[in-house]
Design a protein around this motif. Structure first.
Motif, PDB file in Angstrom:
ATOM      1  N   GLU A  27      50.873  21.975  45.814  1.00  0.00           N
ATOM      2  CA  GLU A  27      50.105  23.071  46.427  1.00  0.00           C
ATOM      3  C   GLU A  27      50.411  23.199  47.911  1.00  0.00           C
ATOM      4  N   ALA A  28      50.535  22.081  48.608  1.00  0.00           N
ATOM      5  CA  ALA A  28      50.858  22.159  50.036  1.00  0.00           C
ATOM      6  C   ALA A  28      52.203  22.844  50.243  1.00  0.00           C
ATOM      7  N   GLY A  29      53.189  22.512  49.413  1.00  0.00           N
ATOM      8  CA  GLY A  29      54.496  23.144  49.518  1.00  0.00           C
ATOM      9  C   GLY A  29      54.456  24.623  49.196  1.00  0.00           C
ATOM     10  N   VAL A  30      53.672  24.999  48.194  1.00  0.00           N
ATOM     11  CA  VAL A  30      53.510  26.425  47.870  1.00  0.00           C
ATOM     12  C   VAL A  30      52.982  27.177  49.084  1.00  0.00           C
ATOM     13  N   ARG A  31      51.993  26.594  49.747  1.00  0.00           N
ATOM     14  CA  ARG A  31      51.417  27.251  50.925  1.00  0.00           C
ATOM     15  C   ARG A  31      52.405  27.270  52.088  1.00  0.00           C
ATOM     16  N   GLU A  32      53.141  26.189  52.283  1.00  0.00           N
ATOM     17  CA  GLU A  32      54.140  26.166  53.362  1.00  0.00           C
ATOM     18  C   GLU A  32      55.190  27.259  53.172  1.00  0.00           C
ATOM     19  N   GLY A  51      39.848  25.355  40.930  1.00  0.00           N
ATOM     20  CA  GLY A  51      39.684  25.301  42.383  1.00  0.00           C
ATOM     21  C   GLY A  51      40.967  25.134  43.159  1.00  0.00           C
ATOM     22  N   HIS A  52      42.117  25.397  42.522  1.00  0.00           N
ATOM     23  CA  HIS A  52      43.390  25.321  43.225  1.00  0.00           C
ATOM     24  C   HIS A  52      43.701  26.662  43.902  1.00  0.00           C
ATOM     25  N   LEU A  53      44.503  26.594  44.969  1.00  0.00           N
ATOM     26  CA  LEU A  53      44.972  27.784  45.689  1.00  0.00           C
ATOM     27  C   LEU A  53      43.820  28.705  46.079  1.00  0.00           C
ATOM     28  N   GLU A  54      42.744  28.105  46.546  1.00  0.00           N
ATOM     29  CA  GLU A  54      41.596  28.898  46.991  1.00  0.00           C
ATOM     30  C   GLU A  54      41.981  29.742  48.208  1.00  0.00           C
ATOM     31  N   ASN A  55      41.513  30.970  48.203  1.00  0.00           N
ATOM     32  CA  ASN A  55      41.757  31.905  49.310  1.00  0.00           C
ATOM     33  C   ASN A  55      43.254  32.071  49.608  1.00  0.00           C
ATOM     34  N   TYR A  56      44.064  32.007  48.579  1.00  0.00           N
ATOM     35  CA  TYR A  56      45.512  32.134  48.741  1.00  0.00           C
ATOM     36  C   TYR A  56      45.924  33.530  48.296  1.00  0.00           C
ATOM     37  N   ALA A  57      46.140  34.392  49.264  1.00  0.00           N
ATOM     38  CA  ALA A  57      46.399  35.802  48.963  1.00  0.00           C
ATOM     39  C   ALA A  57      47.640  36.046  48.124  1.00  0.00           C
TER      40      ALA A  57
END
Length: 290
Positions: A27-32, A51-57
């Motif tokens: 998940e951290a890598g996806v966001r990076e 509850g994964h990728l919360e507030n991830y547009a």
């Protein structure tokens, strides 16, 4: 960059299911990477519930599979213009779920292969792809991925359909240094022999096989390598598929594909030369930065 995302029910039904194991690791890598994930209905709903990728547009919801969600991913891998283009797909497959052989599931893989885009069907491949894209983006290697990228402890299968054998030889020649890092390489019939001849021409000891050869595909080589995967004695496969021809030994090829998805956390597979080249470049960069 945007990927389609789907997972068979087995892979999101429990808290420790494959989809969530991947997200916990990546998940951290996806966001990076600011990676767009276009998720088919049930897969999206499962991510939200967990509850994964919360507030991830960049996480977008598509219709349920029965309402055409997976078909829409296929069309967008091909490309529809107006921003409706996917760069590949993650489809975490349960090999005994009948939906994994529905026409839209088969077409998703086929169009990814045709267009040289990643088709990612296991947790190991999904983790591998995120880490390689992080490295290409200039980010520091993730220590959590070190065991996955310990190539010196792994076995690589190198397989190519007849029409793709020249591409496999060209690939092996260009990335001979990376492929030689593996503890062991295996291949089927003619492909293995040609790869050995290439290696000997590059200075590999003439009394030693660079690739351990199994039977040709039609004679059961795919099944032999599938057994290695199932026994956790082969961790990676580069399988250059020709999607334009009928495959007379289709059942044997599916056997290998099913073995890979059965070992979803341990087996990684790449099915096109373009994706394999990017992986090798990333592996080279990652080693240089350790």
């Amino acid at each position: 960059m945007r990927l389609g995302l789907a997972a068979n029910q087995l892979h999101h039904a429990q808290a420790d299911a494959a989809l969530f194991r991947w997200l916990r690791a990546c998940e951290a890598g996806v966001r990076e990477l600011d990676l767009g994930l276009h998720a088919v209905g049930r897969t999206y709903d499962a991510i939200q519930r967990a509850g994964h990728l919360e507030n991830y547009a960049p996480l977008r919801r598509y219709p349920y599979g029965r309402e055409g969600g997976l078909m829409k991913l296929v069309a967008e891998v091909v490309g529809l213009g107006e921003g409706r283009v996917l760069d590949g797909a993650i489809y975490l497959i349960d090999p005994v779920d009948p939906s994994s052989i529905f026409p839209e599931a088969i077409a998703l893989k086929r169009q990814c292969v045709i267009h040289g885009k990643p088709f990612i069907s296991t947790v190991a491949t999904a983790r591998d792809w995120i880490e390689m894209e992080r490295v290409h983006a200039g980010l520091a290697p993730d220590p959590g991925a070190d065991s996955l990228h310990a190539l010196e402890t792994q076995t690589m299968a190198l397989i190519a359909h007849d029409a793709m054998k020249p591409q496999m030889l060209a690939y092996a020649s260009e990335h001979f240094d990376v492929l030689s890092r593996f503890a062991r390489r295996v291949g089927t019939g003619t492909t293995g022999q040609r790869l050995n001849e290439l290696a000997w021409s590059r200075g590999w000891p003439s009394d030693s096989a660079w690739v351990e050869r199994y039977q040709s595909g039609p004679m059961g080589g795919d099944a032999q390598i599938a057994d290695l995967v199932l026994e956790r004695r082969c961790q990676r496969a580069i399988f250059f598929e020709d999607p334009h021809v009928a495959r007379q030994h289709e059942a044997d090829i599916q056997l290998l594909e099913r073995a890979v998805t059965t070992r979803t956390d341990e087996a990684a597979c790449i099915t096109s030369p373009r994706v394999a080249a990017r992986w090798a470049e990333g592996a080279r960069l990652r080693k240089a930065r350790r």
